[in-house]
Motif scaffolding. Structure first.
Motif, mmCIF file in Angstrom:
data_model
loop_
_atom_site.group_PDB
_atom_site.id
_atom_site.type_symbol
_atom_site.label_atom_id
_atom_site.label_comp_id
_atom_site.label_asym_id
_atom_site.label_seq_id
_atom_site.Cartn_x
_atom_site.Cartn_y
_atom_site.Cartn_z
ATOM 1 N N LEU A 38 0.836 -1.206 0.000
ATOM 2 C CA LEU A 38 0.000 0.000 0.000
ATOM 3 C C LEU A 38 0.872 1.257 0.000
ATOM 4 N N HIS A 39 1.984 1.200 0.730
ATOM 5 C CA HIS A 39 2.919 2.329 0.741
ATOM 6 C C HIS A 39 3.546 2.499 -0.637
ATOM 7 N N ALA A 40 3.949 1.405 -1.254
ATOM 8 C CA ALA A 40 4.554 1.469 -2.590
ATOM 9 C C ALA A 40 3.574 2.017 -3.628
ATOM 10 N N LYS A 41 2.281 1.778 -3.423
ATOM 11 C CA LYS A 41 1.249 2.287 -4.333
ATOM 12 C C LYS A 41 0.906 3.747 -4.043
ATOM 13 N N GLY A 42 1.496 4.323 -2.988
ATOM 14 C CA GLY A 42 1.250 5.723 -2.658
ATOM 15 C C GLY A 42 -0.051 5.980 -1.931
ATOM 16 N N LEU A 43 -0.605 4.939 -1.280
ATOM 17 C CA LEU A 43 -1.895 5.083 -0.608
ATOM 18 C C LEU A 43 -1.767 5.351 0.887
ATOM 19 N N ILE A 44 -0.635 4.981 1.477
ATOM 20 C CA ILE A 44 -0.389 5.229 2.897
ATOM 21 C C ILE A 44 1.052 5.721 3.066
ATOM 22 N N GLY A 45 1.285 6.330 4.226
ATOM 23 C CA GLY A 45 2.641 6.727 4.556
ATOM 24 C C GLY A 45 3.477 5.507 4.894
ATOM 25 N N ASP A 46 4.748 5.732 5.126
ATOM 26 C CA ASP A 46 5.666 4.638 5.423
ATOM 27 C C ASP A 46 5.253 3.945 6.722
ATOM 28 N N PRO A 47 4.897 2.655 6.658
ATOM 29 C CA PRO A 47 4.447 1.961 7.864
ATOM 30 C C PRO A 47 5.597 1.542 8.780
ATOM 31 N N LYS A 48 6.811 1.694 8.335
ATOM 32 C CA LYS A 48 7.968 1.245 9.122
ATOM 33 C C LYS A 48 8.446 2.366 10.037
ATOM 34 N N ASN A 49 7.710 2.555 11.116
ATOM 35 C CA ASN A 49 8.081 3.521 12.139
ATOM 36 C C ASN A 49 7.544 3.025 13.473
ATOM 37 N N LYS A 50 7.838 3.749 14.533
ATOM 38 C CA LYS A 50 7.445 3.300 15.872
ATOM 39 C C LYS A 50 5.984 3.570 16.198
ATOM 40 N N ALA A 51 5.337 4.425 15.414
ATOM 41 C CA ALA A 51 3.929 4.753 15.667
ATOM 42 C C ALA A 51 3.047 3.529 15.451
ATOM 43 N N LYS A 52 1.949 3.463 16.175
ATOM 44 C CA LYS A 52 1.009 2.355 16.018
ATOM 45 C C LYS A 52 -0.027 2.647 14.933
ATOM 46 N N SER A 53 0.111 3.802 14.312
ATOM 47 C CA SER A 53 -0.812 4.162 13.245
ATOM 48 C C SER A 53 -0.021 4.605 12.023
ATOM 49 N N VAL A 54 -0.733 4.701 10.914
ATOM 50 C CA VAL A 54 -0.144 5.116 9.648
ATOM 51 C C VAL A 54 -1.090 6.138 9.033
ATOM 52 N N TRP A 55 -0.544 7.126 8.331
ATOM 53 C CA TRP A 55 -1.428 8.098 7.692
ATOM 54 C C TRP A 55 -1.760 7.649 6.281
ATOM 55 N N LEU A 56 -2.969 7.962 5.879
ATOM 56 C CA LEU A 56 -3.419 7.672 4.527
ATOM 57 C C LEU A 56 -3.230 8.925 3.687
ATOM 58 N N THR A 57 -2.750 8.751 2.474
ATOM 59 C CA THR A 57 -2.644 9.885 1.567
ATOM 60 C C THR A 57 -4.056 10.327 1.205
ATOM 61 N N GLU A 58 -4.165 11.461 0.550
ATOM 62 C CA GLU A 58 -5.485 11.935 0.128
ATOM 63 C C GLU A 58 -6.161 10.903 -0.766
ATOM 64 N N GLU A 59 -5.391 10.378 -1.712
ATOM 65 C CA GLU A 59 -5.919 9.336 -2.605
ATOM 66 C C GLU A 59 -6.265 8.075 -1.819
#
Length: 75
Positions: A38-59
């Motif tokens: 999903l990150h590679a498709k540009g739909l979410i931010g980079d999931p590889k971080n310490k946060a338990k959540s991920v941001w979704l792009t506008e698309e």
């Protein structure tokens, strides 16, 4: 059985809508390979971080809402 990974990605993106907050973030408790795609498709931010959540792009947010309605909405 062959698996259509795009369908899996769409289902996970739709389910991310369930926990989407006003800031465009959703809990990222899904399979890491799917989240990476999903990150590679540009739909979410980079999931590889310490946060338990991920941001979704506008698309990603718009597509997430649309897919959720298509997959889980009542007619």
């Amino acid at each position: 059985m062959e698996i259509d990974r795009d369908k899996i990605d769409d289902a996970v993106l739709a389910l991310l809508y369930l926990t989407l907050d006003r800031d465009g973030r959703a809990w990222k408790g899904f399979d890491w390979d799917v989240m990476d795609r999903l990150h590679a498709k540009g739909l979410i931010g980079d999931p590889k971080n310490k946060a338990k959540s991920v941001w979704l792009t506008e698309e990603g947010a718009a597509r997430s809402e649309r897919l959720f309605g298509e997959m889980f909405g009542k007619a």
